[in-house]
Design a protein around this motif. Structure first.
Motif, PDB file in Angstrom:
ATOM      1  N   PRO A  12       0.840  -1.201   0.000  1.00 10.01           N
ATOM      2  CA  PRO A  12       0.000   0.000   0.000  1.00 10.01           C
ATOM      3  C   PRO A  12       0.874   1.250   0.000  1.00 10.01           C
ATOM      4  O   PRO A  12       1.871   1.329   0.730  1.00 10.01           O
ATOM      5  N   THR A  13       0.534   2.222  -0.822  1.00 12.95           N
ATOM      6  CA  THR A  13       1.329   3.441  -0.909  1.00 12.95           C
ATOM      7  C   THR A  13       0.485   4.545  -1.522  1.00 12.95           C
ATOM      8  O   THR A  13      -0.584   4.285  -2.094  1.00 12.95           O
ATOM      9  N   THR A  14       0.983   5.762  -1.412  1.00 10.86           N
ATOM     10  CA  THR A  14       0.285   6.896  -2.032  1.00 10.86           C
ATOM     11  C   THR A  14       0.969   7.352  -3.307  1.00 10.86           C
ATOM     12  O   THR A  14       0.494   8.266  -3.978  1.00 10.86           O
ATOM     13  N   GLY A  15       2.111   6.751  -3.631  1.00  9.46           N
ATOM     14  CA  GLY A  15       2.817   7.132  -4.844  1.00  9.46           C
ATOM     15  C   GLY A  15       4.064   6.292  -5.024  1.00  9.46           C
ATOM     16  O   GLY A  15       4.494   5.583  -4.110  1.00  9.46           O
ATOM     17  N   TRP A  16       4.630   6.353  -6.216  1.00 10.37           N
ATOM     18  CA  TRP A  16       5.843   5.585  -6.501  1.00 10.37           C
ATOM     19  C   TRP A  16       7.000   6.171  -5.689  1.00 10.37           C
ATOM     20  O   TRP A  16       7.202   7.385  -5.658  1.00 10.37           O
ATOM     21  N   ASN A  17       7.756   5.309  -5.006  1.00  5.74           N
ATOM     22  CA  ASN A  17       8.825   5.794  -4.143  1.00  5.74           C
ATOM     23  C   ASN A  17       9.972   4.783  -4.115  1.00  5.74           C
ATOM     24  O   ASN A  17       9.970   3.803  -4.881  1.00  5.74           O
ATOM     25  N   ASP A  18      10.933   5.013  -3.220  1.00  6.51           N
ATOM     26  CA  ASP A  18      12.109   4.145  -3.149  1.00  6.51           C
ATOM     27  C   ASP A  18      11.729   2.706  -2.831  1.00  6.51           C
ATOM     28  O   ASP A  18      12.345   1.767  -3.350  1.00  6.51           O
ATOM     29  N   ALA A  19      10.730   2.511  -1.963  1.00  4.24           N
ATOM     30  CA  ALA A  19      10.330   1.148  -1.607  1.00  4.24           C
ATOM     31  C   ALA A  19       9.844   0.378  -2.834  1.00  4.24           C
ATOM     32  O   ALA A  19      10.150  -0.816  -2.988  1.00  4.24           O
ATOM     33  N   CYS A  20       9.097   1.036  -3.704  1.00 11.91           N
ATOM     34  CA  CYS A  20       8.631   0.384  -4.934  1.00 11.91           C
ATOM     35  C   CYS A  20       9.825  -0.059  -5.782  1.00 11.91           C
ATOM     36  O   CYS A  20       9.851  -1.194  -6.295  1.00 11.91           O
ATOM     37  N   GLU A  21      10.794   0.825  -5.929  1.00 15.78           N
ATOM     38  CA  GLU A  21      11.988   0.508  -6.716  1.00 15.78           C
ATOM     39  C   GLU A  21      12.753  -0.662  -6.093  1.00 15.78           C
ATOM     40  O   GLU A  21      13.181  -1.596  -6.793  1.00 15.78           O
ATOM     41  N   GLU A  22      12.930  -0.612  -4.784  1.00 18.28           N
ATOM     42  CA  GLU A  22      13.720  -1.634  -4.089  1.00 18.28           C
ATOM     43  C   GLU A  22      13.087  -3.006  -4.209  1.00 18.28           C
ATOM     44  O   GLU A  22      13.770  -4.010  -4.464  1.00 18.28           O
ATOM     45  N   ILE A  23      11.771  -3.073  -4.016  1.00 21.80           N
ATOM     46  CA  ILE A  23      11.093  -4.374  -4.065  1.00 21.80           C
ATOM     47  C   ILE A  23      11.028  -4.892  -5.494  1.00 21.80           C
ATOM     48  O   ILE A  23      11.250  -6.088  -5.743  1.00 21.80           O
ATOM     49  N   ASP A  31       7.187 -14.086  -9.357  1.00 18.49           N
ATOM     50  CA  ASP A  31       6.794 -13.128  -8.332  1.00 18.49           C
ATOM     51  C   ASP A  31       6.035 -11.958  -8.963  1.00 18.49           C
ATOM     52  O   ASP A  31       6.098 -11.728 -10.173  1.00 18.49           O
ATOM     53  N   GLU A  32       5.345 -11.208  -8.115  1.00 17.95           N
ATOM     54  CA  GLU A  32       4.704  -9.978  -8.570  1.00 17.95           C
ATOM     55  C   GLU A  32       4.680  -8.964  -7.435  1.00 17.95           C
ATOM     56  O   GLU A  32       4.678  -9.334  -6.252  1.00 17.95           O
ATOM     57  N   LEU A  33       4.688  -7.699  -7.819  1.00 18.27           N
ATOM     58  CA  LEU A  33       4.551  -6.594  -6.876  1.00 18.27           C
ATOM     59  C   LEU A  33       3.267  -5.857  -7.193  1.00 18.27           C
ATOM     60  O   LEU A  33       3.076  -5.378  -8.314  1.00 18.27           O
ATOM     61  N   LEU A  34       2.375  -5.793  -6.213  1.00 15.29           N
ATOM     62  CA  LEU A  34       1.117  -5.072  -6.365  1.00 15.29           C
ATOM     63  C   LEU A  34       1.230  -3.758  -5.598  1.00 15.29           C
ATOM     64  O   LEU A  34       1.297  -3.746  -4.370  1.00 15.29           O
ATOM     65  N   VAL A  35       1.293  -2.665  -6.336  1.00 15.10           N
ATOM     66  CA  VAL A  35       1.349  -1.333  -5.739  1.00 15.10           C
ATOM     67  C   VAL A  35      -0.093  -0.864  -5.579  1.00 15.10           C
ATOM     68  O   VAL A  35      -0.791  -0.613  -6.568  1.00 15.10           O
ATOM     69  N   VAL A  36      -0.552  -0.770  -4.319  1.00 19.42           N
ATOM     70  CA  VAL A  36      -1.968  -0.528  -4.049  1.00 19.42           C
ATOM     71  C   VAL A  36      -2.172   0.924  -3.630  1.00 19.42           C
ATOM     72  O   VAL A  36      -1.578   1.390  -2.652  1.00 19.42           O
ATOM     73  N   CYS A  37      -3.022   1.638  -4.367  1.00 19.98           N
ATOM     74  CA  CYS A  37      -3.341   3.033  -4.087  1.00 19.98           C
ATOM     75  C   CYS A  37      -4.849   3.191  -3.939  1.00 19.98           C
ATOM     76  O   CYS A  37      -5.622   2.392  -4.468  1.00 19.98           O
ATOM     77  N   ASP A  91       7.630   2.813   4.129  1.00 23.61           N
ATOM     78  CA  ASP A  91       8.313   3.822   4.941  1.00 23.61           C
ATOM     79  C   ASP A  91       9.613   3.334   5.571  1.00 23.61           C
ATOM     80  O   ASP A  91      10.035   3.839   6.610  1.00 23.61           O
ATOM     81  N   TYR A  92      10.242   2.330   4.960  1.00 24.45           N
ATOM     82  CA  TYR A  92      11.555   1.902   5.434  1.00 24.45           C
ATOM     83  C   TYR A  92      12.355   1.343   4.259  1.00 24.45           C
ATOM     84  O   TYR A  92      11.804   1.061   3.183  1.00 24.45           O
TER      85      TYR A  92
END
Length: 306
Positions: A12-23, A31-37, A91-92
């Motif tokens: 869950p996030t409010t926008g694309w950030n470093d955590a999205c890039e890292e994961i 695997d898949e990454l679901l960025v949930v807004c 946030d980490y």
């Protein structure tokens, strides 16, 4: 060697950030990454367009009768294609071995959580760090309490249909998961900054108190008893209490590799334990993520934009 079991990471996030890039950089085949807004954020959609198909945007919509975080997790679980699920927060820092670490943890222990270390960003949050080390770091480590910021489990580990139904009518995602799955904690810690203003820290205090009230009500009694004993000891024997509490807190900090001066606040925090707990329980509403919540019962939540 067989391919590893595919994982769906729900972020869950409010926008694309470093955590999205890292994961995204840690995903393996399948695997898949679901960025949930909450809504279709254009900035997120643009960044995902440049990514392979394993990174997807999930629009959760506005929560009704639950928290924004719970609503996002539920939407992510519905959209996820894998049976093995990882929850994360944005946030980490997620080091390059973060996802593989959780992958290995599940093979060894089953449902697993990492351990948070909450670091204050404003003066009050810094002063309260010892309470977070005890109720957050130590509790997650010793009591197998799940931390929704970094955990892994599989759908078959829970009654998924019932869990999702309950999740959509409550506030705390990890508080609820605690009632559905037996979680093992590992000794890896993640540094999470909290607060930012005195008001935000007070709102967090209310939310944390109500999580315990609704999911572990007997723990509230324990906190009151312990807080009363500590307060009495601090008042009746101030110097010995100051020394003992400071040394004990320094030991807990050292055990988790926390190098922060804030262990020195153990004594004043002990004096404030009962007022802080009472404040958290008496307040009728709290603000979290731009929404105001009234949490009357575990499954009785009203929400409106702040």
């Amino acid at each position: 060697m067989a391919d590893p079991t595919p994982i769906s990471v729900i972020l869950p996030t409010t926008g694309w950030n470093d955590a999205c890039e890292e994961i995204a950089a840690q995903l393996r085949s399948g695997d898949e990454l679901l960025v949930v807004c909450d809504a279709a954020a254009e900035s997120v959609a643009e960044r995902i367009d440049d990514r392979p198909d394993e990174v997807r945007l999930v629009v959760a919509g506005e929560p009704e009768g639950c928290s924004g975080k719970a609503n996002a997790i539920a939407a992510g679980m519905d959209a996820a294609e894998c049976d093995r699920l990882v929850w994360s927060d944005d946030d980490y820092h997620h080091p390059p071995d973060w996802l593989d670490g959780l992958r290995s943890d599940y093979e060894r222990y089953g449902p697993t959580t990492e351990v948070p270390v909450f670091v204050g960003r404003d003066p009050l949050a810094k002063l309260l760090e010892p309470t977070h080390v005890i109720s957050g770091t130590l509790a997650v480590s010793l009591a197998g309490v799940p931390w929704g910021g970094s955990l892994v489990f599989e759908r078959d580990d829970i009654d998924e249909e019932a869990f999702l139904a309950d999740l959509r009518r409550t506030v705390s995602d990890d508080g609820l998961l605690m009632e559905y799955a037996d979680i093992t904690s590992v000794d890896r810690t993640r540094r999470v900054e909290i607060g930012g203003s005195v008001r935000e820290t007070l709102e967090n205090q209310v939310r944390f108190a109500k999580i315990v009230r609704h999911h572990e009500p007997t723990a509230i009694v324990g906190q009151f008893v312990l807080g009363t004993v500590l307060t009495a000891g601090c008042v009746l024997f101030p110097l010995p209490a100051l020394v003992l509490l400071t040394v004990a807190m320094a030991g807990v900090y050292a055990a988790f590799g926390v190098r922060r001066w804030t262990f020195l606040a153990a004594y004043p925090v002990a004096l404030a334990a009962i007022p802080l707990l009472a404040y958290g329980l008496v307040r009728r509403t709290f603000v979290w993520g731009g929404r105001r919540y009234r949490w009357r019962g575990k499954f009785d939540v009203s929400v409106k934009m702040e």
